[in-house]
Scaffold this motif. Sequence first.
Motif, PDB file in Angstrom:
ATOM      1  N   ASN A 142      -8.473  56.005 -12.660  1.00 23.92           N
ATOM      2  CA  ASN A 142      -7.632  54.821 -12.829  1.00 23.92           C
ATOM      3  C   ASN A 142      -7.302  54.524 -14.286  1.00 23.92           C
ATOM      4  OD1 ASN A 142      -7.563  54.352 -10.054  1.00 23.92           O
ATOM      5  ND2 ASN A 142      -9.448  53.140 -10.110  1.00 23.92           N
ATOM      6  N   THR A 166      -3.997  44.519 -16.734  1.00 30.26           N
ATOM      7  CA  THR A 166      -2.799  44.624 -15.898  1.00 30.26           C
ATOM      8  C   THR A 166      -2.463  43.322 -15.189  1.00 30.26           C
ATOM      9  OG1 THR A 166      -4.064  45.423 -13.977  1.00 30.26           O
ATOM     10  CG2 THR A 166      -3.211  47.088 -15.500  1.00 30.26           C
ATOM     11  N   PHE A 167      -3.385  42.348 -15.203  1.00 27.04           N
ATOM     12  CA  PHE A 167      -3.090  41.078 -14.529  1.00 27.04           C
ATOM     13  C   PHE A 167      -3.515  39.845 -15.324  1.00 27.04           C
ATOM     14  CE2 PHE A 167      -7.073  42.814 -12.830  1.00 27.04           C
ATOM     15  CZ  PHE A 167      -7.974  41.781 -13.037  1.00 27.04           C
ATOM     16  N   ASN A 188     -14.418  51.320  -8.931  1.00 33.64           N
ATOM     17  CA  ASN A 188     -13.416  51.779  -9.878  1.00 33.64           C
ATOM     18  C   ASN A 188     -13.769  53.198 -10.328  1.00 33.64           C
ATOM     19  OD1 ASN A 188     -11.243  51.741 -11.597  1.00 33.64           O
ATOM     20  ND2 ASN A 188     -11.920  49.980 -12.778  1.00 33.64           N
ATOM     21  N   ASP A 235      -8.343  44.821 -16.121  1.00 41.50           N
ATOM     22  CA  ASP A 235      -7.877  43.435 -16.049  1.00 41.50           C
ATOM     23  C   ASP A 235      -6.690  43.162 -16.964  1.00 41.50           C
ATOM     24  OD1 ASP A 235      -9.508  43.777 -18.262  1.00 41.50           O
ATOM     25  OD2 ASP A 235     -10.367  41.765 -18.168  1.00 41.50           O
ATOM     26  N   LEU A 262      -3.422  46.914  -1.770  1.00 47.09           N
ATOM     27  CA  LEU A 262      -3.556  46.803  -3.214  1.00 47.09           C
ATOM     28  C   LEU A 262      -4.750  47.611  -3.689  1.00 47.09           C
ATOM     29  CD1 LEU A 262      -2.859  43.030  -3.929  1.00 47.09           C
ATOM     30  CD2 LEU A 262      -1.536  44.971  -4.751  1.00 47.09           C
ATOM     31  N   ARG A 312      -6.646  46.794  -6.011  1.00 50.73           N
ATOM     32  CA  ARG A 312      -7.725  45.828  -6.203  1.00 50.73           C
ATOM     33  C   ARG A 312      -8.150  45.230  -4.865  1.00 50.73           C
ATOM     34  NH1 ARG A 312      -6.839  41.345  -8.577  1.00 50.73           N
ATOM     35  NH2 ARG A 312      -8.933  41.072  -9.378  1.00 50.73           N
ATOM     36  N   SER A 313      -8.614  46.033  -3.984  1.00 54.63           N
ATOM     37  CA  SER A 313      -9.159  45.578  -2.715  1.00 54.63           C
ATOM     38  C   SER A 313     -10.561  46.144  -2.585  1.00 54.63           C
ATOM     39  CB  SER A 313      -8.293  46.060  -1.551  1.00 54.63           C
ATOM     40  OG  SER A 313      -8.405  47.461  -1.409  1.00 54.63           O
ATOM     41  N   ARG A 350       0.285  50.158  -6.016  1.00 54.71           N
ATOM     42  CA  ARG A 350      -0.300  50.084  -4.685  1.00 54.71           C
ATOM     43  C   ARG A 350      -0.730  51.469  -4.218  1.00 54.71           C
ATOM     44  NH1 ARG A 350       0.783  45.417  -1.813  1.00 54.71           N
ATOM     45  NH2 ARG A 350       2.076  43.909  -2.907  1.00 54.71           N
ATOM     46  N   ARG A 399      -4.242  46.490 -11.489  1.00 51.07           N
ATOM     47  CA  ARG A 399      -3.230  46.069 -10.524  1.00 51.07           C
ATOM     48  C   ARG A 399      -1.861  46.202 -11.177  1.00 51.07           C
ATOM     49  NH1 ARG A 399      -2.623  39.873 -10.085  1.00 51.07           N
ATOM     50  NH2 ARG A 399      -4.625  39.895  -9.024  1.00 51.07           N
ATOM     51  N   PRO A 400      -0.786  46.581 -10.541  1.00 54.48           N
ATOM     52  CA  PRO A 400      -0.792  47.535  -9.444  1.00 54.48           C
ATOM     53  C   PRO A 400      -1.083  48.918  -9.999  1.00 54.48           C
ATOM     54  CG  PRO A 400       1.434  46.877 -10.080  1.00 54.48           C
ATOM     55  CD  PRO A 400       0.475  46.235 -11.034  1.00 54.48           C
TER      56      PRO A 400
END
Length: 239
Positions: free
Chosen positions: A170, A113-114, A166, A111, A157, A159-160, A145, A142-143
């Motif tokens: 990552n 990252t956003f 997870n 989180d 994305l 985050r889909s 992609r 995120r991101p």
Amino acid sequence: LITYPKVVAIGEVGLDKHEYQNTKYEKYVVDNQFINAQKALLTEQIKLAITYKKSLILHNREAKKEILEALIKPAVAKALAGKAVFHCCEPDFELLNFAIKYHIYIGVDGDVTFNQEKQEFIKKVPLDLLVLETDSPYLLPRPPRKPACWRCGRSELLRSKKAYPNKPENIKIIAKFIAQLCGQPVDLIKEKTTENAKKLFFCNLIYGFGATKTGEKQLQQKQGPLNMNAFVNQLQLPK
């Protein structure tokens, strides 16, 4: 299970005062009785971690006051120094100051990252206290992609729902983002956070706290025989 040498930590455990809207528990309510029950359990879990020389993964959501009260006792703070982490740490500078003073690691997840508030918070965290986490299955970064889907011809994305759960792979995305955020080489972020994780979760092996007979003997030569019963009694925990 807790006595098994490959079990390196207890957790995540902690306190949670968040009012969850979707829960399977019909009588779920955050009241004093519920909070006191959590505090009592956390006290016992801290006692287990210290007694069995395990690291501690701490969960805190909207319960900063209570969790710091549980950790501030001198015997607890001393025993957990370098062996505890504020998992998915809330962007709170009182928590950070406590972590710096008592050498508790700060866990950062996808989180960052956003979440702009967490980004500003992480800029202030000393690199020697930072560890990277997934908090799987959620908190996907995120991101970037994912590669374009060859069937539909469009990007998805990370985050889909299709990207869950997870995964540890990552972590490198989080490391790269933090490097850019803090203006540091990504290799330095990888090196330091890996070193921190090893110290946190393999501290028994690194520092010889009873992980092996040789390690315990070395510690006794430095500090004298370990009397864990006497030490735990100093904590003044309820029986």
